[in-house]
Design a protein around this motif. Structure first.
Motif, PDB file in Angstrom:
ATOM      1  N   ASN A   1      -6.567   9.287  11.484  1.00 19.35           N
ATOM      2  CA  ASN A   1      -6.630   8.399  10.333  1.00 19.35           C
ATOM      3  C   ASN A   1      -6.314   6.960  10.732  1.00 19.35           C
ATOM      4  O   ASN A   1      -5.210   6.647  11.199  1.00 19.35           O
ATOM      5  CB  ASN A   1      -5.659   8.866   9.254  1.00 19.35           C
ATOM      6  CG  ASN A   1      -5.847   8.064   7.993  1.00 19.35           C
ATOM      7  OD1 ASN A   1      -5.326   6.967   7.872  1.00 19.35           O
ATOM      8  ND2 ASN A   1      -6.628   8.592   7.064  1.00 19.35           N
ATOM      9  N   LYS A   2      -7.264   6.085  10.537  1.00 22.41           N
ATOM     10  CA  LYS A   2      -7.149   4.706  11.011  1.00 22.41           C
ATOM     11  C   LYS A   2      -6.068   3.934  10.275  1.00 22.41           C
ATOM     12  O   LYS A   2      -5.392   3.080  10.859  1.00 22.41           O
ATOM     13  CB  LYS A   2      -8.494   4.000  10.877  1.00 22.41           C
ATOM     14  CG  LYS A   2      -9.580   4.565  11.783  1.00 22.41           C
ATOM     15  CD  LYS A   2     -10.890   3.817  11.618  1.00 22.41           C
ATOM     16  CE  LYS A   2     -11.964   4.383  12.538  1.00 22.41           C
ATOM     17  NZ  LYS A   2     -13.264   3.675  12.366  1.00 22.41           N
ATOM     18  N   ASP A   3      -5.899   4.194   8.983  1.00 22.39           N
ATOM     19  CA  ASP A   3      -4.907   3.455   8.216  1.00 22.39           C
ATOM     20  C   ASP A   3      -3.484   3.785   8.667  1.00 22.39           C
ATOM     21  O   ASP A   3      -2.634   2.905   8.802  1.00 22.39           O
ATOM     22  CB  ASP A   3      -5.071   3.747   6.721  1.00 22.39           C
ATOM     23  CG  ASP A   3      -6.355   3.163   6.168  1.00 22.39           C
ATOM     24  OD1 ASP A   3      -6.636   1.993   6.446  1.00 22.39           O
ATOM     25  OD2 ASP A   3      -7.082   3.894   5.473  1.00 22.39           O
TER      26      ASP A   3
ATOM     27  N   TYR B   1      -4.363  -0.497   1.758  1.00 23.61           N
ATOM     28  CA  TYR B   1      -4.541  -1.610   2.659  1.00 23.61           C
ATOM     29  C   TYR B   1      -3.769  -1.380   3.956  1.00 23.61           C
ATOM     30  O   TYR B   1      -2.708  -0.786   3.974  1.00 23.61           O
ATOM     31  CB  TYR B   1      -4.026  -2.907   2.020  1.00 23.61           C
ATOM     32  CG  TYR B   1      -4.963  -3.460   0.974  1.00 23.61           C
ATOM     33  CD1 TYR B   1      -6.092  -4.160   1.347  1.00 23.61           C
ATOM     34  CD2 TYR B   1      -4.700  -3.252  -0.367  1.00 23.61           C
ATOM     35  CE1 TYR B   1      -6.949  -4.665   0.391  1.00 23.61           C
ATOM     36  CE2 TYR B   1      -5.557  -3.756  -1.330  1.00 23.61           C
ATOM     37  CZ  TYR B   1      -6.682  -4.464  -0.945  1.00 23.61           C
ATOM     38  OH  TYR B   1      -7.523  -4.959  -1.897  1.00 23.61           O
ATOM     39  N   ARG B   2      -4.303  -1.878   5.057  1.00 23.08           N
ATOM     40  CA  ARG B   2      -3.659  -1.731   6.331  1.00 23.08           C
ATOM     41  C   ARG B   2      -2.309  -2.422   6.367  1.00 23.08           C
ATOM     42  O   ARG B   2      -1.400  -2.034   7.065  1.00 23.08           O
ATOM     43  CB  ARG B   2      -4.572  -2.363   7.389  1.00 23.08           C
ATOM     44  CG  ARG B   2      -3.962  -2.396   8.757  1.00 23.08           C
ATOM     45  CD  ARG B   2      -4.439  -3.611   9.508  1.00 23.08           C
ATOM     46  NE  ARG B   2      -3.653  -3.938  10.626  1.00 23.08           N
ATOM     47  CZ  ARG B   2      -2.388  -4.184  10.629  1.00 23.08           C
ATOM     48  NH1 ARG B   2      -1.688  -4.058   9.562  1.00 23.08           N
ATOM     49  NH2 ARG B   2      -1.777  -4.532  11.731  1.00 23.08           N
TER      50      ARG B   2
ATOM     51  N   GLY C   1       0.834  -1.197   0.000  1.00 21.85           N
ATOM     52  CA  GLY C   1       0.000   0.000   0.000  1.00 21.85           C
ATOM     53  C   GLY C   1       0.860   1.234   0.000  1.00 21.85           C
ATOM     54  O   GLY C   1       1.914   1.266   0.618  1.00 21.85           O
TER      55      GLY C   1
ATOM     56  N   ASP D   1       1.309  -1.538  14.131  1.00 22.40           N
ATOM     57  CA  ASP D   1       1.489  -2.899  13.636  1.00 22.40           C
ATOM     58  C   ASP D   1       2.172  -3.761  14.694  1.00 22.40           C
ATOM     59  O   ASP D   1       3.195  -3.365  15.263  1.00 22.40           O
ATOM     60  CB  ASP D   1       2.327  -2.882  12.360  1.00 22.40           C
ATOM     61  CG  ASP D   1       2.462  -4.264  11.756  1.00 22.40           C
ATOM     62  OD1 ASP D   1       1.508  -4.706  11.094  1.00 22.40           O
ATOM     63  OD2 ASP D   1       3.508  -4.902  11.970  1.00 22.40           O
TER      64      ASP D   1
ATOM     65  N   PHE E   1      -7.517   8.286   2.794  1.00 19.30           N
ATOM     66  CA  PHE E   1      -6.653   7.119   2.800  1.00 19.30           C
ATOM     67  C   PHE E   1      -7.450   5.918   2.301  1.00 19.30           C
ATOM     68  O   PHE E   1      -8.517   5.633   2.802  1.00 19.30           O
ATOM     69  CB  PHE E   1      -6.167   6.809   4.212  1.00 19.30           C
ATOM     70  CG  PHE E   1      -5.326   7.891   4.802  1.00 19.30           C
ATOM     71  CD1 PHE E   1      -3.955   7.863   4.659  1.00 19.30           C
ATOM     72  CD2 PHE E   1      -5.893   8.931   5.492  1.00 19.30           C
ATOM     73  CE1 PHE E   1      -3.168   8.845   5.213  1.00 19.30           C
ATOM     74  CE2 PHE E   1      -5.118   9.923   6.045  1.00 19.30           C
ATOM     75  CZ  PHE E   1      -3.752   9.874   5.908  1.00 19.30           C
ATOM     76  N   THR E   2      -6.888   5.187   1.362  1.00 15.70           N
ATOM     77  CA  THR E   2      -7.591   4.009   0.858  1.00 15.70           C
ATOM     78  C   THR E   2      -6.689   2.786   0.793  1.00 15.70           C
ATOM     79  O   THR E   2      -7.120   1.738   0.353  1.00 15.70           O
ATOM     80  CB  THR E   2      -8.138   4.273  -0.561  1.00 15.70           C
ATOM     81  OG1 THR E   2      -7.058   4.656  -1.418  1.00 15.70           O
ATOM     82  CG2 THR E   2      -9.178   5.368  -0.544  1.00 15.70           C
TER      83      THR E   2
ATOM     84  N   LYS F   1       1.731   0.307   3.543  1.00 10.08           N
ATOM     85  CA  LYS F   1       1.351   1.681   3.214  1.00 10.08           C
ATOM     86  C   LYS F   1       2.563   2.531   2.881  1.00 10.08           C
ATOM     87  O   LYS F   1       3.636   2.311   3.378  1.00 10.08           O
ATOM     88  CB  LYS F   1       0.635   2.341   4.387  1.00 10.08           C
ATOM     89  CG  LYS F   1      -0.189   1.358   5.151  1.00 10.08           C
ATOM     90  CD  LYS F   1      -1.581   1.737   5.316  1.00 10.08           C
ATOM     91  CE  LYS F   1      -2.335   0.540   5.799  1.00 10.08           C
ATOM     92  NZ  LYS F   1      -3.652   0.632   6.000  1.00 10.08           N
TER      93      LYS F   1
ATOM     94  N   ALA G   1      -2.852   2.334  12.045  1.00  7.90           N
ATOM     95  CA  ALA G   1      -2.649   0.890  11.964  1.00  7.90           C
ATOM     96  C   ALA G   1      -1.220   0.541  11.582  1.00  7.90           C
ATOM     97  O   ALA G   1      -0.645  -0.444  12.058  1.00  7.90           O
ATOM     98  CB  ALA G   1      -3.622   0.293  10.949  1.00  7.90           C
TER      99      ALA G   1
ATOM    100  N   SER H   1      -2.560   5.912  -2.419  1.00 12.62           N
ATOM    101  CA  SER H   1      -3.415   6.986  -1.944  1.00 12.62           C
ATOM    102  C   SER H   1      -2.607   8.265  -1.886  1.00 12.62           C
ATOM    103  O   SER H   1      -1.393   8.241  -1.744  1.00 12.62           O
ATOM    104  CB  SER H   1      -3.969   6.670  -0.553  1.00 12.62           C
ATOM    105  OG  SER H   1      -4.665   7.781  -0.039  1.00 12.62           O
TER     106      SER H   1
END
Length: 375
Positions: free
Chosen positions: A284-286, A369-370, A5, A293, A366-367, A373, A289, A361
């Motif tokens: 922002n959750k992404d 994947y977790r 991501g 991690d 934000f799009t 990134k 994350a 993104s």
């Protein structure tokens, strides 16, 4: 294929957190601390809403909960310097300033805990704190017991007014005393910042200091990255997003690279009036994350192309014998001109035989994947 991501951003004193092995801080701590925004404002007559007082911390605790920060992971309310009286009590115990903290620190900790948050407190391994309040030298065991009795969850220990040659031994001793209390406390240690031969000091609220931090971390990454991981984190200092110094694009860059570095996400801003666009970055959750991690691997600067840095952080999921990755492109350019760069994945160490699935993104929205990134 592995998932990759990517977040793209328009732009882009060292403090280290040494964790006690007490089961805490398995991912980088997240929370709010007053220092960068409110410093040592102690005149509550002139600045009733901004002075370092129990009212300020109660309000910030309320906002962490009501504005969604706690739900996003920001769980610590941390009181920095200037909270205490200039004198210890007759038993040699620390005491809070009676005017600004009339209810006492234990009552403030109880209030913070009642909100489902955790409570942090500042001290200094020196004769005085950085702003001249009593340090812990000569009182290590007493202060460790006091913090435990006050139900402190997080201790930040600074290094002003101390013998730099004795910091390593002294910080370790205070850590042992904290553990001896039986109270689980995250231990944030500042001593490497005072011993570093490069002379990097605690950062100030400016964009140039953010970039100085990044330069220091990249220059020293091979030496320090191995020390980051569950229970112990390298800390590039507070998030100053929403303050006066950073633009919107610079704020996105700081949040992005702090996530890649697996750094503690400790905000220092005014949650009462933060602009929605900055709040969106912080929640922002992404990005969170990536920072949280479970692998806890600190990302590294792997390549610079046309003055654009490429940072990579291994993250979960781990499949087919390989990590997934978060990748951050951080531009150091100041000319304002758009540049196209082309970088083969193999040139940055991404060489899985089955290739990668990439999701890109521009950071907002934000799009990606977790699992991987780019910030």
């Amino acid at each position: 294929m592995k998932m990759l991501g990517i977040f793209l951003v328009a732009s882009v004193s060292l403090v280290l957190v040494n964790g006690l092995e007490n089961g805490l801080a398995r991912t980088p701590p997240m929370g709010w601390m007053h220092w960068e925004r409110f410093r040592c404002i102690i005149d509550c007559d002139l600045y009733p809403d901004d002075c370092v007082s129990e009212q300020l911390f109660r309000k910030m605790a309320d906002l962490l909960v009501s504005e969604g920060y706690l739900a996003a992971g920001y769980e610590y309310i941390i009181v920095d310097d200037c909270w205490m009286s200039k004198h210890r009590d007759k038993e040699g115990r620390l005491q809070s300033d009676p005017i600004r903290f009339p209810s006492g620190i234990k009552a403030l900790a109880d209030y913070v805990h009642s909100k489902g948050l955790k409570f942090g407190l500042y001290e200094d391994y020196g004769n005085y704190t950085c702003k001249g309040y009593p340090g812990i030298l000569g009182h290590l065991e007493t202060d460790a017991k006091t913090f435990a009795e006050w139900d402190v969850d997080y201790v930040k220990l600074d290094g002003c007014y101390s013998d730099y040659n004795k910091l390593e031994e002294g910080y370790a001793e205070f850590g042992r005393l904290l553990n001896k209390t039986g109270r689980p406390m995250v231990y944030s240690c500042s001593w490497p910042a005072y011993q570093e031969p490069l002379g990097i000091h605690v950062s100030k609220d400016t964009w140039s200091n953010v970039t100085n931090i990044l330069r220091w971390f990249s220059k020293n990454q091979n030496r320090i990255a191995a020390y980051a991981g569950p229970g112990h984190w390298n800390d590039p200092d507070m998030l100053i997003i929403g303050n006066y110094a950073l633009s919107y694009e610079q704020s996105k860059a700081q949040m992005a690279i702090w996530a890649i570095l697996a750094a503690p996400l400790i905000m220092s801003n005014d949650l009462r009036n933060i602009e929605p666009k900055f709040k969106e970055i912080l929640l922002n959750k992404d990005i969170i994350a990536i920072n949280q991690d479970p692998l806890g691997i600190q990302g590294l600067l792997v390549k610079t192309v046309k003055n654009i840095d490429i940072w990579i952080k291994p993250i979960l999921p781990f499949t087919e014998g390989s990590y997934s990755y978060a990748v951050a492109f951080i531009s150091n350019r100041v000319d304002g001109y758009a540049y196209r760069i082309s970088v083969p994945l193999k040139d940055v160490g991404l060489n899985h035989t089955k290739g990668y699935r990439v999701e890109v993104s521009i950071y907002s929205p934000f799009t990606a994947y977790r699992s991987v990134k780019v910030l």
